[in-house]
Design a protein around this motif. Sequence first.
Motif, short mmCIF file in Angstrom:
data_model
loop_
_atom_site.label_atom_id
_atom_site.label_comp_id
_atom_site.label_asym_id
_atom_site.label_seq_id
_atom_site.Cartn_x
_atom_site.Cartn_y
_atom_site.Cartn_z
N VAL A 157 -27.23 10.90 -12.37
CA VAL A 157 -27.90 11.88 -13.23
C VAL A 157 -27.85 11.43 -14.69
N LEU A 158 -26.68 10.93 -15.11
CA LEU A 158 -26.53 10.46 -16.49
C LEU A 158 -27.45 9.28 -16.77
N VAL A 159 -27.54 8.37 -15.81
CA VAL A 159 -28.42 7.21 -15.96
C VAL A 159 -29.88 7.65 -16.08
N GLN A 160 -30.26 8.60 -15.23
CA GLN A 160 -31.64 9.11 -15.25
C GLN A 160 -31.96 9.81 -16.58
N ASN A 161 -30.92 10.38 -17.20
CA ASN A 161 -31.09 11.05 -18.50
C ASN A 161 -30.92 10.10 -19.68
N LYS A 162 -30.86 8.80 -19.37
CA LYS A 162 -30.85 7.74 -20.39
C LYS A 162 -29.59 7.70 -21.25
N TRP A 163 -28.45 8.12 -20.68
CA TRP A 163 -27.19 7.97 -21.41
C TRP A 163 -26.87 6.48 -21.49
N SER A 164 -26.27 6.06 -22.61
CA SER A 164 -25.94 4.65 -22.80
C SER A 164 -24.78 4.24 -21.91
N ASN A 165 -24.60 2.93 -21.73
CA ASN A 165 -23.51 2.41 -20.92
C ASN A 165 -22.15 2.78 -21.49
N SER A 166 -22.04 2.82 -22.81
CA SER A 166 -20.75 3.17 -23.41
C SER A 166 -20.39 4.62 -23.10
N TYR A 167 -21.40 5.51 -23.10
CA TYR A 167 -21.14 6.91 -22.74
C TYR A 167 -20.79 7.03 -21.26
N LEU A 168 -21.46 6.27 -20.42
CA LEU A 168 -21.14 6.29 -19.00
C LEU A 168 -19.69 5.90 -18.77
N ASN A 169 -19.23 4.89 -19.48
CA ASN A 169 -17.84 4.47 -19.36
C ASN A 169 -16.88 5.54 -19.85
N GLN A 170 -17.26 6.27 -20.89
CA GLN A 170 -16.41 7.35 -21.38
C GLN A 170 -16.31 8.47 -20.34
N PHE A 171 -17.42 8.76 -19.67
CA PHE A 171 -17.38 9.77 -18.61
C PHE A 171 -16.46 9.32 -17.47
N ILE A 172 -16.58 8.06 -17.08
CA ILE A 172 -15.73 7.54 -16.01
C ILE A 172 -14.26 7.61 -16.42
N ASN A 173 -13.97 7.22 -17.65
CA ASN A 173 -12.57 7.26 -18.14
C ASN A 173 -12.02 8.67 -18.11
N ASN A 187 -5.53 4.75 -10.02
CA ASN A 187 -6.67 4.06 -9.42
C ASN A 187 -7.34 4.89 -8.33
N ARG A 188 -7.42 6.19 -8.59
CA ARG A 188 -8.01 7.12 -7.61
C ARG A 188 -9.44 6.73 -7.27
N PHE A 189 -10.26 6.42 -8.29
CA PHE A 189 -11.66 6.09 -8.07
C PHE A 189 -11.89 4.59 -8.25
N TYR A 190 -11.17 3.81 -7.45
CA TYR A 190 -11.24 2.36 -7.65
C TYR A 190 -12.56 1.76 -7.17
N ASP A 191 -13.35 2.53 -6.38
CA ASP A 191 -14.62 2.00 -5.88
C ASP A 191 -15.80 2.37 -6.77
N ILE A 192 -15.56 3.11 -7.84
CA ILE A 192 -16.65 3.51 -8.73
C ILE A 192 -17.07 2.30 -9.58
N GLU A 193 -18.35 1.96 -9.51
CA GLU A 193 -18.85 0.81 -10.24
C GLU A 193 -19.11 1.18 -11.70
N ARG A 194 -18.60 0.38 -12.61
CA ARG A 194 -18.86 0.60 -14.03
C ARG A 194 -20.14 -0.13 -14.43
N PRO A 195 -20.89 0.45 -15.38
CA PRO A 195 -22.09 -0.25 -15.85
C PRO A 195 -21.71 -1.49 -16.64
N ARG A 196 -22.59 -2.46 -16.64
CA ARG A 196 -22.33 -3.66 -17.42
C ARG A 196 -22.28 -3.32 -18.90
N SER A 197 -21.34 -3.93 -19.59
CA SER A 197 -21.20 -3.66 -21.02
C SER A 197 -22.40 -4.21 -21.79
N GLU A 198 -22.84 -3.43 -22.76
CA GLU A 198 -23.97 -3.86 -23.57
C GLU A 198 -23.47 -4.69 -24.75
N ARG A 199 -24.25 -5.68 -25.12
CA ARG A 199 -23.87 -6.51 -26.26
C ARG A 199 -24.96 -6.36 -27.32
#
Length: 376
Positions: A157-173, A187-199
């Motif tokens: 949902v966050l990706v569809q709403n165009k949230w940035s990768n840094s915000y996605l990582n903050q939500f995961i954290n 390491n409860r959610f060790y299978d959750i894939e993180r978005p690639r970091s933006e440069r």
Amino acid sequence: MNRLPNITLKNLLIDNRKKIGLQYFSNKVIDALLNNLPNVSWSSLYHMHYIPYSKDNLDLIFKTYKGVAWINGNYFFKKDNSKALNEEFDVEWFRNRQLPIDYKQCPEAYLDKLELKRYANNTVKTYVSCFEKFINHYKDKHIDEINENDVRDYLKVLVQNKWSNSYLNQFINSIKFYYEIVLGLPNRFYDIERPRSERKLPVVLSKEEVREILDATNNIKHRCILGLLYSAGLRRSELINLKLTDIDSKRMLIKIDGAKGNKDRYSLLAQSMLDDLREYYKKFRPTKYLFEGQKKEKYSATSIVKILSSAVYKVGIKKHVTPHTLRHSFATHLLENGTDLRYIQILLGHNSTKTTEIYTHVATNTFNSIKNPLDL
């Protein structure tokens, strides 16, 4: 020499009960010894065997597989990432909020752990905001019933709403913090894939633009604030926490205590900046912090943004300029003047030169030696 097979311990939460997961590649000996463990079950969701969580069961795993398999507990046991920050933990904003009746608030235990771990106040606000958005997305579900698939659906949902990768990582954290730190399931959610970091390359001002901004600030206090951000390469939080005793006029240095990563460091004090600071001190007489509000409290981070935005607007600069832009400009101008990258790293307080190397992509001297083919 034969290497022992590896069993990785994982924290699982199944039917709201803590379990010890055993993850390993198929192995007949390990499979056979599972019979020595109590109440062994198989999880098709996690693709591993598990047993009830208890200290006795944990000890039994090590005892059962001693000399047979290597037990990897890196993902299981909690790591202490506590930070020794100098700032006072502040959650008054959390207590005084006006919220809708059906709004699900962040649990008190969440705040308690953030305080115990000495997280910075800005990080606390970010984590609470992100986690509350997450749990309110699932209003009809208890937070302890939410699983990996729910987290993935939310991230979609966050990706569809165009949230940035840094915000996605903050939500995961923020989500991982609750289940791993508050509930004690590392390491409860060790299978959750993180978005690639933006440069993304930093926005950098020219020296002339910096001078125009400083000249546009008629208030000596405002000029000192913006001048220090640039001339010492300070983060906004570092400037706010500066004390009078941190200005060393004899050595022409500024001491930054407990900066990002809990590291102290020194940065440069320009002579012109020292002259302005002396004029500022005579007029405003700060008592504890170098820059204070009207009631002698620590200066507001929001006020700094307003000061800079006003100056940028006055001089008509169209770039997106933030307080951090002045820090980026400081580093870039040092590099353009021939300062060694290692020294710039020390002045900025970066852990690695890899972080500082991004300025080589925006410094003009990187391109000055290259002849444009149109001019050949």
